[in-house]
Design an enzyme around this catalytic site. Structure first.
Site, mmCIF file in Angstrom:
data_model
loop_
_atom_site.group_PDB
_atom_site.id
_atom_site.type_symbol
_atom_site.label_atom_id
_atom_site.label_comp_id
_atom_site.label_asym_id
_atom_site.label_seq_id
_atom_site.Cartn_x
_atom_site.Cartn_y
_atom_site.Cartn_z
ATOM 1 N N GLU A 1 29.907 27.002 29.161
ATOM 2 C CA GLU A 1 30.265 26.660 27.784
ATOM 3 C C GLU A 1 30.320 25.140 27.608
ATOM 4 O O GLU A 1 30.692 24.407 28.519
ATOM 5 C CB GLU A 1 31.619 27.285 27.437
ATOM 6 N N CYS B 1 31.942 17.940 25.265
ATOM 7 C CA CYS B 1 32.675 18.315 26.478
ATOM 8 C C CYS B 1 31.769 19.242 27.281
ATOM 9 O O CYS B 1 31.409 20.331 26.806
ATOM 10 C CB CYS B 1 33.960 19.026 26.067
ATOM 11 N N CYS C 1 35.320 28.110 38.571
ATOM 12 C CA CYS C 1 36.080 27.030 39.213
ATOM 13 C C CYS C 1 36.914 27.624 40.328
ATOM 14 O O CYS C 1 37.406 28.738 40.216
ATOM 15 C CB CYS C 1 36.983 26.364 38.172
ATOM 16 N N CYS D 1 44.108 26.606 38.886
ATOM 17 C CA CYS D 1 45.226 26.169 38.028
ATOM 18 C C CYS D 1 45.689 27.363 37.185
ATOM 19 O O CYS D 1 44.876 28.033 36.539
ATOM 20 C CB CYS D 1 44.808 25.009 37.119
ATOM 21 N N CYS E 1 44.766 27.866 33.282
ATOM 22 C CA CYS E 1 43.388 27.582 32.854
ATOM 23 C C CYS E 1 42.494 28.814 32.975
ATOM 24 O O CYS E 1 42.441 29.452 34.028
ATOM 25 C CB CYS E 1 42.828 26.443 33.705
ATOM 26 N N GLY F 1 34.991 23.973 35.366
ATOM 27 C CA GLY F 1 34.694 23.418 36.688
ATOM 28 C C GLY F 1 35.463 22.153 36.992
ATOM 29 O O GLY F 1 36.080 21.543 36.122
ATOM 30 N N SER G 1 37.501 14.198 34.125
ATOM 31 C CA SER G 1 38.860 14.722 34.322
ATOM 32 C C SER G 1 38.917 15.473 35.644
ATOM 33 O O SER G 1 38.023 16.251 35.964
ATOM 34 C CB SER G 1 39.178 15.663 33.157
ATOM 35 N N SER H 1 44.622 15.376 35.584
ATOM 36 C CA SER H 1 45.394 16.498 35.047
ATOM 37 C C SER H 1 46.685 16.587 35.846
ATOM 38 O O SER H 1 46.675 17.000 36.997
ATOM 39 C CB SER H 1 44.592 17.794 35.191
ATOM 40 N N LEU H 2 47.767 16.163 35.227
ATOM 41 C CA LEU H 2 49.019 16.029 35.974
ATOM 42 C C LEU H 2 49.926 17.249 35.776
ATOM 43 O O LEU H 2 50.271 17.935 36.725
ATOM 44 C CB LEU H 2 49.724 14.740 35.535
ATOM 45 N N HIS H 3 50.335 17.458 34.550
ATOM 46 C CA HIS H 3 51.024 18.678 34.099
ATOM 47 C C HIS H 3 52.410 18.960 34.668
ATOM 48 O O HIS H 3 53.129 19.791 34.112
ATOM 49 C CB HIS H 3 50.142 19.915 34.319
ATOM 50 N N ASN I 1 47.254 25.567 25.591
ATOM 51 C CA ASN I 1 46.515 26.542 24.790
ATOM 52 C C ASN I 1 46.671 27.922 25.403
ATOM 53 O O ASN I 1 46.610 28.081 26.624
ATOM 54 C CB ASN I 1 45.030 26.159 24.722
ATOM 55 N N CYS J 1 40.975 23.051 25.189
ATOM 56 C CA CYS J 1 41.152 22.782 26.626
ATOM 57 C C CYS J 1 41.668 24.010 27.337
ATOM 58 O O CYS J 1 42.659 24.610 26.918
ATOM 59 C CB CYS J 1 42.202 21.696 26.842
HETATM 60 N N1 SAH Z 1 38.892 20.500 36.517
HETATM 61 C C1 SAH Z 1 39.099 19.362 35.693
HETATM 62 C C2 SAH Z 1 38.428 19.437 34.340
HETATM 63 C C3 SAH Z 1 38.492 20.733 33.575
HETATM 64 S S1 SAH Z 1 39.939 21.148 32.686
HETATM 65 C C4 SAH Z 1 40.571 19.070 35.567
HETATM 66 O O1 SAH Z 1 41.371 19.811 36.114
HETATM 67 O O2 SAH Z 1 40.922 18.057 35.000
HETATM 68 C C5 SAH Z 1 40.074 20.007 31.369
HETATM 69 C C6 SAH Z 1 41.524 19.729 30.970
HETATM 70 O O3 SAH Z 1 42.123 20.844 30.302
HETATM 71 C C7 SAH Z 1 42.410 19.437 32.171
HETATM 72 O O4 SAH Z 1 43.300 18.399 31.876
HETATM 73 C C8 SAH Z 1 43.154 20.758 32.312
HETATM 74 O O5 SAH Z 1 44.299 20.648 33.084
HETATM 75 C C9 SAH Z 1 43.385 21.121 30.869
HETATM 76 N N2 SAH Z 1 43.757 22.504 30.642
HETATM 77 C C10 SAH Z 1 43.424 23.571 31.369
HETATM 78 N N3 SAH Z 1 43.958 24.694 30.856
HETATM 79 C C11 SAH Z 1 44.637 24.319 29.758
HETATM 80 C C12 SAH Z 1 45.373 25.020 28.771
HETATM 81 N N4 SAH Z 1 45.505 26.348 28.814
HETATM 82 N N5 SAH Z 1 45.914 24.295 27.773
HETATM 83 C C13 SAH Z 1 45.758 22.967 27.709
HETATM 84 N N6 SAH Z 1 45.060 22.250 28.586
HETATM 85 C C14 SAH Z 1 44.513 22.907 29.611
#
Ligand code: SAH
Length: 344
Positions: free
Chosen positions: A93, A106, A113, A117, A120, A160, A192, A215-217, A291, A333
């Site tokens: 996508e 994007c 992947c 996470c 995701c 990915g 990212s 991507s810290l979170h 999301n 995202c």
């Molecule tokens: N693998 C890479 C890039 C893909 S994800 C990464 O981890 O950065 C792109 C971004 O979307 C990342 O910051 C990821 O953490 C975030 N993301 C993934 N799932 C999400 C969700 N459900 N809501 C908001 N952001 C999300």
């Protein structure tokens, strides 16, 4: 015979290949120009090459395409999601978004992947394979052709983990920014990553000028390891050190992505820990209410993200709440996934 994917080759590789076909090296420059400046889809369009040479090229190489399996336009904003079919039948996508400064794309870097996470969707059906260089370039070309626009910004934030497909992503960036071809400034590109430290360090050495987003979170090792398994291998302290070194080497400030998950990572204590972690970095934090994906219960409101932003601001950390685009078409995202799941 195995046809070579010529769009994935850099100029040097095409030069070697034409010499093997007993043609002069400069022919490669002509071919490269047709492919990456004129963006032709057929060797017969390369009208300054003889028809015998074109036949020889057709016998040895192919110019790949992607096919639009689905095109979904958002009803709430200008976002369009493309589901592209690759030549082996897999799907990825790509999301086209409209911004003040133009169009941003994007793109995906892998089919599926393996990073796991928790929040995701891209990881749920597992990992299938890396995308080739041409499959990444073609997400741009096919979208530009279909939407009749020119992309001015690019983010590697689709399906990915870009740094888990390092070699192809590096060759993709080389071709994308080549002054003899596509000439895109890598200042308009963001990669990212969930935090693969050795690759972050390798990327820093290359001094590409691109923006690195982490991507810290979660600002706490145990919490982050639960959300993001990669943290068990590459924990926060080492990740922060790699980011500081990235800035020192490249002069490019690292940005941090932080998806607010209510009850998980949005308390004042979380904000304090995050501020502590980033205090030496003049960092910018992009906050986004997580999301929703159907397999998980994580949720957050925009208000929760705004509240967290105020906490951070009071602690001296710059933060913004990002717009959520394309949520009605599952283009936001973390909502992108490969076909195994989109069919349900
Ligand atoms: N693998 C890479 C890039 C893909 S994800 C990464 O981890 O950065 C792109 C971004 O979307 C990342 O910051 C990821 O953490 C975030 N993301 C993934 N799932 C999400 C969700 N459900 N809501 C908001 N952001 C999300």
């Amino acid at each position: 015979m195995n046809m070579q994917d010529i769009l994935s080759m850099n100029l040097e590789q095409i030069q070697e290949a034409v010499q093997k076909l007993h043609e002069p090296k400069y022919r490669a420059n002509q071919i490269y120009h047709w492919l990456h400046v004129r963006k032709v889809t057929d060797f017969d369009e390369m009208t300054d090459l003889s028809s015998t040479f074109r036949t020889k090229l057709k016998e040895n190489f192919c110019i790949k395409r992607l096919f639009i399996a689905k095109r979904l336009a958002s009803c709430i904003d200008d976002t369009v999601k493309y589901v592209y079919q690759l030549s082996d039948g897999q799907h990825v996508e790509t999301v086209l978004m409209h911004y003040q400064h133009g169009w941003r794309l994007c793109i995906s870097t892998q089919v599926g992947c393996k990073m796991g996470c928790q929040f995701c969707a891209s990881t749920i059906a597992g990992y299938v394979r890396n995308l080739t260089v041409s499959e990444m370039l073609l997400q741009i070309d096919e979208t530009e052709r279909d939407a009749r626009i020119t992309i001015s910004g690019l983010v590697l934030m689709g399906i990915g983990e870009p740094l888990d497909n390092f070699e192809n992503v590096m060759q993709f960036l080389e071709i994308l920014s080549d002054p003899k071809g596509r000439t895109m400034s890598l200042r308009h590109v963001t990669i990212s990553t969930c935090g693969i430290i050795p690759r972050i360090r390798e990327l820093a050495e290359k001094k590409t000028g691109l923006t690195l987003a982490i991507s810290l979170h979660n600002p706490d090792n145990s919490g982050r390891s639960q959300l993001m398994p990669i943290n068990r291998k590459y924990p926060l302290a080492e990740l922060m050190e790699a980011c500081q070194d990235y800035f020192a080497l490249t002069g490019r400030r690292v940005t941090y992505e932080y998806a607010i998950i209510e009850g998980e990572n949005d308390s004042i204590q979380d904000a304090k820990k995050l501020a502590e972690l980033l205090k030496h970095q003049h960092a910018h934090v992009n906050l986004i209410p997580v999301n929703a994906i159907k397999e998980r219960k994580f949720h957050a409101t925009r208000q929760a993200a705004q509240k967290f932003m105020h906490y951070l601001e009071e602690l001296g950390i710059h933060a913004t709440v990002r717009r959520t685009l394309g949520s009605d078409i599952e283009a936001a995202c973390g909502q992108l996934r490969h076909e195994a799941d989109t069919q349900h």
